[in-house]
Scaffold this active site. Structure first.
Site, PDB file in Angstrom:
ATOM      1  N   HIS A  94      -6.375   1.521 -12.885  1.00 50.10           N
ATOM      2  CA  HIS A  94      -5.638   1.709 -11.633  1.00 50.10           C
ATOM      3  C   HIS A  94      -6.254   2.878 -10.868  1.00 50.10           C
ATOM      4  O   HIS A  94      -6.698   3.857 -11.472  1.00 50.10           O
ATOM      5  CB  HIS A  94      -4.160   1.966 -11.946  1.00 50.10           C
ATOM      6  CG  HIS A  94      -3.291   1.929 -10.739  1.00 50.10           C
ATOM      7  ND1 HIS A  94      -3.206   2.980  -9.862  1.00 50.10           N
ATOM      8  CD2 HIS A  94      -2.497   0.951 -10.237  1.00 50.10           C
ATOM      9  CE1 HIS A  94      -2.378   2.657  -8.876  1.00 50.10           C
ATOM     10  NE2 HIS A  94      -1.937   1.429  -9.078  1.00 50.10           N
ATOM     11  N   GLU A 166      -6.845  -3.732  -5.295  1.00 49.94           N
ATOM     12  CA  GLU A 166      -5.882  -2.791  -4.737  1.00 49.94           C
ATOM     13  C   GLU A 166      -6.622  -1.864  -3.793  1.00 49.94           C
ATOM     14  O   GLU A 166      -7.184  -0.847  -4.231  1.00 49.94           O
ATOM     15  CB  GLU A 166      -5.245  -1.965  -5.851  1.00 49.94           C
ATOM     16  CG  GLU A 166      -4.492  -2.795  -6.858  1.00 49.94           C
ATOM     17  CD  GLU A 166      -3.385  -1.973  -7.500  1.00 49.94           C
ATOM     18  OE1 GLU A 166      -2.225  -2.312  -7.282  1.00 49.94           O
ATOM     19  OE2 GLU A 166      -3.685  -0.994  -8.180  1.00 49.94           O
TER      20      GLU A 166
HETATM   21  P1  PGA Z   1       2.580   0.144  -3.937  1.00 42.87           P
HETATM   22  O1  PGA Z   1       1.654   0.418  -5.231  1.00 42.87           O
HETATM   23  O2  PGA Z   1       3.146  -1.241  -4.062  1.00 42.87           O
HETATM   24  O3  PGA Z   1       3.646   1.212  -4.012  1.00 42.87           O
HETATM   25  O4  PGA Z   1       1.713   0.291  -2.733  1.00 42.87           O
HETATM   26  C1  PGA Z   1       0.885  -0.596  -5.769  1.00 42.87           C
HETATM   27  C2  PGA Z   1       0.163  -0.071  -7.004  1.00 42.87           C
HETATM   28  O5  PGA Z   1      -0.257   1.091  -6.990  1.00 42.87           O
HETATM   29  O6  PGA Z   1       0.021  -0.786  -8.012  1.00 42.87           O
END
Ligand code: PGA
Length: 264
Positions: A94, A166
């Site tokens: 992540h 992401e």
């Molecule tokens: P968010 O985070 O939905 O709060 O933007 C997503 C993540 O970091 O997995």
């Protein structure tokens, strides 16, 4: 037929009591759908109690992190080997771990391999920062992250992994810019093409690709309808049972409207 996969990433929120309360609310709010798999990623501390509380037909568990060695003198760490009976999935790489905990491409590769070795499906997160984006480096960055993470895997392994795009600039806790569906589709198709080149059509078709960053009840359906989007990692909106249930409902709705995507 492919299912949609919705991951609630609770990050470092909720103690074990509050986690249990949220699971109770989710149990009574979210129906079981064969075409939508719902996964909860609580803190490490809550995995064990929640594994006893959840109905596994309704929810699966994911670890947010683990260490890539199976055992040894690594004070403070928990291994994938220790998690294998508790979780189906593990979030790997992540952006918060890459940025705050200095996880390198190589560490992410080791963790991906350790998850696979222990029978846990890695959800490998990749993504560009706003600076990389403004410099036109997004695809190069994502290419490097994807190719290193999967380096030690076979095409059979790849068929069972999940990759989440992401964009760091879209994660609520960073810049929180809402990504346009076309931005997401463009990158997801690119990631699938990387896997296609390296591992062939079957692996590229089988693996699941998720979108992560600012997914909420208003934006979810727009992402889930994209040809290459098989679901989402949800951060902030997963802490509220109503908004998380609405996101799961949006996934179900999209599946239902497009029977080719998974039907019921
Ligand atoms: P968010 O985070 O939905 O709060 O933007 C997503 C993540 O970091 O997995």
């Amino acid at each position: 037929m492919k299912k949609k996969l919705i991951i609630g990433n609770w990050k470092m929120h909720l103690n074990t009591h509050d986690a249990s309360v949220l699971v109770h609310r989710l149990h009574i709010t979210i129906p079981v759908h064969r075409s939508v798999e719902v996964v909860l990623a609580p803190s490490m501390l809550s995995l064990q109690p929640l594994s006893l509380e959840i109905d596994r037909r309704q929810f699966k568990l994911a670890a947010q992190n683990a260490y890539y060695k199976d055992e040894g003198a690594f004070t403070g760490e928990v291994s994938y080997d220790m998690l294998r009976d508790l979780v189906h999935y593990a979030i790997v790489g992540h952006s918060e771990r890459r940025i705050y905990f200095n996880e390198t491409l190589e560490v992410v590769r080791e963790k991906t391999a350790a998850a696979v070795r222990n029978g846990i499906v890695p959800i490998v997160c990749v993504g560009d920062t706003s600076q990389e984006r403004s410099e036109g480096e997004s695809k190069r960055v994502v290419h490097d992250q994807v190719t290193t993470a999967v380096q030690n895997l076979t095409s059979e392994d790849i068929s069972n992994i999940v990759i989440a795009y992401e964009p760091v600039w879209a994660i609520t806790t960073f810049d929180g810019v809402v990504a346009k569906p076309s931005d997401i589709q463009d990158m997801l198709a690119y990631i699938r093409s990387i896997i296609l080149d390296l591992y062939g059509a079957q692996a590229a078709e089988d693996m699941l690709l998720l979108n992560g960053g600012s997914v909420n009840p208003d934006t979810a359906a727009g992402y889930f309808s994209l040809p290459d989007c098989d679901g989402a990692i949800v951060g902030g909106a997963s802490l509220n049972y109503k908004s998380f249930a609405a996101i799961v409902a949006a996934a179900y709705q999209v599946q239902h409207e497009n029977p080719d995507n998974g039907g019921q």
